[in-house]
Design a protein around this motif. Structure first.
Motif, PDB file in Angstrom:
ATOM      1  N   GLY A 122      38.226  30.490  39.690  1.00 48.77           N
ATOM      2  CA  GLY A 122      38.282  31.703  40.475  1.00 48.77           C
ATOM      3  C   GLY A 122      39.509  32.549  40.215  1.00 48.77           C
ATOM      4  N   PHE A 123      39.626  33.631  40.974  1.00 44.60           N
ATOM      5  CA  PHE A 123      40.735  34.560  40.817  1.00 44.60           C
ATOM      6  C   PHE A 123      42.085  33.868  40.978  1.00 44.60           C
ATOM      7  CE2 PHE A 123      37.218  37.318  41.960  1.00 44.60           C
ATOM      8  CZ  PHE A 123      37.413  38.433  41.180  1.00 44.60           C
ATOM      9  N   TRP A 124      42.143  32.897  41.890  1.00 51.43           N
ATOM     10  CA  TRP A 124      43.409  32.234  42.211  1.00 51.43           C
ATOM     11  C   TRP A 124      43.505  30.846  41.598  1.00 51.43           C
ATOM     12  CZ3 TRP A 124      47.189  34.977  44.661  1.00 51.43           C
ATOM     13  CH2 TRP A 124      46.800  36.173  45.274  1.00 51.43           C
ATOM     14  N   GLN A 125      42.513  30.452  40.800  1.00 50.55           N
ATOM     15  CA  GLN A 125      42.535  29.184  40.068  1.00 50.55           C
ATOM     16  C   GLN A 125      42.874  28.001  40.984  1.00 50.55           C
ATOM     17  OE1 GLN A 125      41.924  28.758  36.200  1.00 50.55           O
ATOM     18  NE2 GLN A 125      40.664  30.182  37.378  1.00 50.55           N
ATOM     19  N   ILE A 126      42.021  27.779  41.958  1.00 48.20           N
ATOM     20  CA  ILE A 126      42.213  26.720  42.944  1.00 48.20           C
ATOM     21  C   ILE A 126      41.421  25.487  42.516  1.00 48.20           C
ATOM     22  CG2 ILE A 126      42.000  26.111  45.384  1.00 48.20           C
ATOM     23  CD1 ILE A 126      42.074  29.111  46.036  1.00 48.20           C
ATOM     24  N   MET A 127      42.029  24.324  42.650  1.00 49.30           N
ATOM     25  CA  MET A 127      41.348  23.071  42.330  1.00 49.30           C
ATOM     26  C   MET A 127      40.348  22.729  43.431  1.00 49.30           C
ATOM     27  SD  MET A 127      42.442  22.023  39.384  1.00 49.30           S
ATOM     28  CE  MET A 127      42.114  20.245  39.306  1.00 49.30           C
ATOM     29  N   PRO A 128      39.288  21.960  43.101  1.00 48.16           N
ATOM     30  CA  PRO A 128      38.247  21.671  44.097  1.00 48.16           C
ATOM     31  C   PRO A 128      38.771  21.044  45.389  1.00 48.16           C
ATOM     32  CG  PRO A 128      37.508  21.046  41.909  1.00 48.16           C
ATOM     33  CD  PRO A 128      38.950  21.418  41.766  1.00 48.16           C
ATOM     34  N   ALA A 129      39.610  20.021  45.283  1.00 49.85           N
ATOM     35  CA  ALA A 129      40.101  19.345  46.489  1.00 49.85           C
ATOM     36  C   ALA A 129      40.942  20.293  47.339  1.00 49.85           C
ATOM     37  CB  ALA A 129      40.911  18.116  46.105  1.00 49.85           C
ATOM     38  N   THR A 130      41.792  21.077  46.683  1.00 52.97           N
ATOM     39  CA  THR A 130      42.626  22.032  47.414  1.00 52.97           C
ATOM     40  C   THR A 130      41.760  23.085  48.094  1.00 52.97           C
ATOM     41  OG1 THR A 130      44.395  21.725  45.791  1.00 52.97           O
ATOM     42  CG2 THR A 130      44.544  23.648  47.208  1.00 52.97           C
ATOM     43  N   ALA A 131      40.691  23.499  47.423  1.00 50.08           N
ATOM     44  CA  ALA A 131      39.781  24.484  48.013  1.00 50.08           C
ATOM     45  C   ALA A 131      39.145  23.935  49.280  1.00 50.08           C
ATOM     46  CB  ALA A 131      38.703  24.858  46.998  1.00 50.08           C
ATOM     47  N   ARG A 132      38.652  22.709  49.225  1.00 45.06           N
ATOM     48  CA  ARG A 132      38.012  22.118  50.404  1.00 45.06           C
ATOM     49  C   ARG A 132      39.005  21.937  51.542  1.00 45.06           C
ATOM     50  NH1 ARG A 132      35.708  18.788  46.076  1.00 45.06           N
ATOM     51  NH2 ARG A 132      33.567  19.499  45.677  1.00 45.06           N
ATOM     52  N   GLU A 133      40.230  21.565  51.202  1.00 49.80           N
ATOM     53  CA  GLU A 133      41.256  21.405  52.231  1.00 49.80           C
ATOM     54  C   GLU A 133      41.567  22.721  52.931  1.00 49.80           C
ATOM     55  OE1 GLU A 133      44.576  19.816  50.182  1.00 49.80           O
ATOM     56  OE2 GLU A 133      43.624  17.860  49.796  1.00 49.80           O
ATOM     57  N   ASN A 134      41.274  23.822  52.252  1.00 49.05           N
ATOM     58  CA  ASN A 134      41.552  25.139  52.812  1.00 49.05           C
ATOM     59  C   ASN A 134      40.281  25.875  53.228  1.00 49.05           C
ATOM     60  OD1 ASN A 134      44.635  25.910  52.515  1.00 49.05           O
ATOM     61  ND2 ASN A 134      44.080  24.643  50.748  1.00 49.05           N
ATOM     62  N   GLY A 135      39.245  25.112  53.514  1.00 45.32           N
ATOM     63  CA  GLY A 135      38.050  25.660  54.130  1.00 45.32           C
ATOM     64  C   GLY A 135      37.019  26.272  53.220  1.00 45.32           C
ATOM     65  N   LEU A 136      37.129  26.068  51.917  1.00 47.60           N
ATOM     66  CA  LEU A 136      36.157  26.633  50.991  1.00 47.60           C
ATOM     67  C   LEU A 136      35.092  25.601  50.637  1.00 47.60           C
ATOM     68  CD1 LEU A 136      38.489  28.570  48.505  1.00 47.60           C
ATOM     69  CD2 LEU A 136      37.428  29.405  50.614  1.00 47.60           C
ATOM     70  N   SER A 166      44.444  34.096  36.502  1.00 40.78           N
ATOM     71  CA  SER A 166      43.069  34.253  36.025  1.00 40.78           C
ATOM     72  C   SER A 166      42.839  35.500  35.185  1.00 40.78           C
ATOM     73  CB  SER A 166      42.117  34.313  37.223  1.00 40.78           C
ATOM     74  OG  SER A 166      42.379  35.485  37.993  1.00 40.78           O
ATOM     75  N   SER A 167      43.867  36.317  34.981  1.00 39.38           N
ATOM     76  CA  SER A 167      43.699  37.636  34.361  1.00 39.38           C
ATOM     77  C   SER A 167      42.707  38.495  35.152  1.00 39.38           C
ATOM     78  CB  SER A 167      43.236  37.523  32.899  1.00 39.38           C
ATOM     79  OG  SER A 167      44.211  36.861  32.122  1.00 39.38           O
ATOM     80  N   LEU A 168      42.521  38.147  36.433  1.00 31.39           N
ATOM     81  CA  LEU A 168      41.569  38.823  37.325  1.00 31.39           C
ATOM     82  C   LEU A 168      40.153  38.777  36.770  1.00 31.39           C
ATOM     83  CD1 LEU A 168      43.618  41.927  38.561  1.00 31.39           C
ATOM     84  CD2 LEU A 168      43.371  39.684  39.652  1.00 31.39           C
ATOM     85  N   HIS A 169      39.857  37.712  36.045  1.00 33.66           N
ATOM     86  CA  HIS A 169      38.502  37.507  35.539  1.00 33.66           C
ATOM     87  C   HIS A 169      37.722  36.749  36.614  1.00 33.66           C
ATOM     88  CE1 HIS A 169      35.126  37.061  33.099  1.00 33.66           C
ATOM     89  NE2 HIS A 169      35.515  36.141  32.241  1.00 33.66           N
ATOM     90  N   PRO A 170      36.641  37.311  37.144  1.00 34.13           N
ATOM     91  CA  PRO A 170      35.961  36.715  38.303  1.00 34.13           C
ATOM     92  C   PRO A 170      35.469  35.290  38.108  1.00 34.13           C
ATOM     93  CG  PRO A 170      35.201  38.954  37.944  1.00 34.13           C
ATOM     94  CD  PRO A 170      36.046  38.592  36.752  1.00 34.13           C
ATOM     95  N   ILE A 171      35.124  34.922  36.884  1.00 36.72           N
ATOM     96  CA  ILE A 171      34.586  33.564  36.680  1.00 36.72           C
ATOM     97  C   ILE A 171      35.538  32.703  35.855  1.00 36.72           C
ATOM     98  CG2 ILE A 171      32.175  34.244  36.954  1.00 36.72           C
ATOM     99  CD1 ILE A 171      31.912  34.272  33.903  1.00 36.72           C
ATOM    100  N   ALA A 172      36.826  32.996  35.931  1.00 36.84           N
ATOM    101  CA  ALA A 172      37.811  32.209  35.179  1.00 36.84           C
ATOM    102  C   ALA A 172      37.777  30.754  35.632  1.00 36.84           C
ATOM    103  CB  ALA A 172      39.206  32.789  35.384  1.00 36.84           C
ATOM    104  N   ARG A 173      37.911  29.867  34.677  1.00 42.15           N
ATOM    105  CA  ARG A 173      37.924  28.430  34.971  1.00 42.15           C
ATOM    106  C   ARG A 173      38.815  27.740  33.943  1.00 42.15           C
ATOM    107  NH1 ARG A 173      34.580  24.989  37.914  1.00 42.15           N
ATOM    108  NH2 ARG A 173      34.678  22.804  37.310  1.00 42.15           N
ATOM    109  N   SER A 174      39.706  26.888  34.409  1.00 40.49           N
ATOM    110  CA  SER A 174      40.618  26.195  33.505  1.00 40.49           C
ATOM    111  C   SER A 174      40.014  24.884  33.030  1.00 40.49           C
ATOM    112  CB  SER A 174      41.948  25.913  34.218  1.00 40.49           C
ATOM    113  OG  SER A 174      41.799  24.845  35.138  1.00 40.49           O
ATOM    114  N   GLY A 175      40.616  24.331  31.995  1.00 40.06           N
ATOM    115  CA  GLY A 175      40.148  23.041  31.494  1.00 40.06           C
ATOM    116  C   GLY A 175      40.328  21.921  32.496  1.00 40.06           C
ATOM    117  N   ALA A 176      41.280  22.105  33.419  1.00 42.11           N
ATOM    118  CA  ALA A 176      41.539  21.073  34.435  1.00 42.11           C
ATOM    119  C   ALA A 176      40.589  21.185  35.616  1.00 42.11           C
ATOM    120  CB  ALA A 176      42.981  21.183  34.919  1.00 42.11           C
ATOM    121  N   GLY A 177      39.804  22.279  35.672  1.00 49.17           N
ATOM    122  CA  GLY A 177      38.842  22.427  36.759  1.00 49.17           C
ATOM    123  C   GLY A 177      39.218  23.439  37.815  1.00 49.17           C
TER     124      GLY A 177
END
Length: 334
Positions: free
Chosen positions: A131-145, A117-128
């Motif tokens: 965040g800092f760690w560039q987590i996909m929505p489904a993976t985020a939910r699977e990990n409690g976010l 993410s270049s440590l950019h707080p609102i980084a977002r990729s074209g794939a969706g």
């Protein structure tokens, strides 16, 4: 006039013009002994080996040398982006590093967030990924976010870092080495596992993969090399030029918020500052928590009833109130 005379005259004129042009070129041709108007461009020195997460990475092998050379050259001369990452790290690493230590993840994995993410707080990729760690929505939910229209905890530095640690630890438990764990963070555990088996390899360094994932581990190595000693790559930053950590009052929100702008005013800050320091807030209000059904798992997940809101202390927002302090003393030699 005789046609032959005309041809000879034209040829003579062309010859004279060519001679004049040649002389002009010779007079203006670069002199190797003269001072060039361009800044020197140095190729980074490539060491015999580097280290990642305590393991020695041998760069003597031709492809390992060239892959590392490509990434460290690109990163070293990507001045704007690399300089911003080093400055931002001074603000965010003090929050991230203790979490990695607590979770049992090597400190070198901090650099994974840098290349994600270049440590950019609102980084977002074209794939969706976000965040800092560039987590996909489904993976985020699977990990409690929580990820919805009002809240996206992929942008919460602390919570997303803990989620990334869980993802990396699962991968390390499966592969037994951090380079493969890092490759799977980019390319997915399914792909890396299949390729390790199909290619009869033990490390992602030895896999024939798509270019993005093949480059990923070497980008990680290059980022670590530069951030271990920025001055060696020409980055000269004064201690007071880094971004300093912000001090916050932490407010626990346990009820819906009808208007974040009004909430911010009541808590002595502005809506802009509230959103800047809490990028996980994605709307102008916070609805009541609700249960959501996972698309990937047959279970219902409840949103948290409490959210931690960071309210920046006014005195902390003034650079003149901060004494220069570096997370890593090697980041500046000025």
């Amino acid at each position: 006039m005789n046609i032959r005379i005309l041809i000879l005259a034209a040829a003579a004129a062309v010859g004279a013009a060519f001679a004049s042009c040649t002389q002009a070129v010779a007079e203006t041709a670069p002199d190797k002994t003269a001072t060039t108007p361009f800044s020197p461009v140095y190729s980074p020195e490539i060491p015999r080996y580097v280290e990642l997460c305590g393991d020695k990475v041998d760069l003597d092998r031709e492809d390992m040398y060239e892959r590392f050379d490509r990434e460290i050259t690109s990163m070293a001369y990507g001045h704007g982006s690399t300089l911003a990452i080093i400055k931002r790290a001074n603000r965010y690493f003090p929050v991230m590093a203790p979490i990695l230590k607590e979770e049992g993840v090597p400190m070198d994995m901090l650099y994974l967030a840098c290349i994600e993410s270049s440590l950019h707080p609102i980084a977002r990729s074209g794939a969706g990924a976000a965040g800092f760690w560039q987590i996909m929505p489904a993976t985020a939910r699977e990990n409690g976010l929580v990820v919805n229209d009002s809240v996206d905890q992929r942008y919460d530095l602390e919570l997303s870092t803990r989620a990334a640690c869980r993802i990396l630890k699962r991968a390390y438990a499966k592969y037994g080495n951090w380079e493969s764990a890092a490759a799977s963070y980019n390319g997915g555990m399914g792909r890396v596992s299949r390729e390790l088996a199909a290619q009869e390899a033990e490390s992602a360094y030895d896999l024939f993969l798509n270019e993005e994932t093949s480059r990923y581990m070497f980008r990680l190595l290059a980022m670590k090399a530069i951030m271990d000693n920025p001055a060696a790559f020409g980055y000269l930053i004064k201690p007071d030029q880094f971004y300093y950590p912000i001090d916050y009052d932490v407010v626990e929100v346990t009820a819906p918020v009808a208007d974040w702008a009004a909430w911010a005013r009541e808590h002595g800050t502005t809506y802009m500052q509230l959103r800047n320091h809490n990028p996980w807030i994605r709307g102008k209000s916070l609805p009541a928590p609700k249960a959501t059904r996972s698309k990937t798992k047959a279970k219902t997940q409840a949103e948290p009833a409490t959210y931690r809101v960071l309210v920046p202390k006014k005195e902390s927002l003034s650079r003149s109130n901060h004494k220069p302090k570096l997370f890593n003393p090697n980041w500046s030699n000025l």
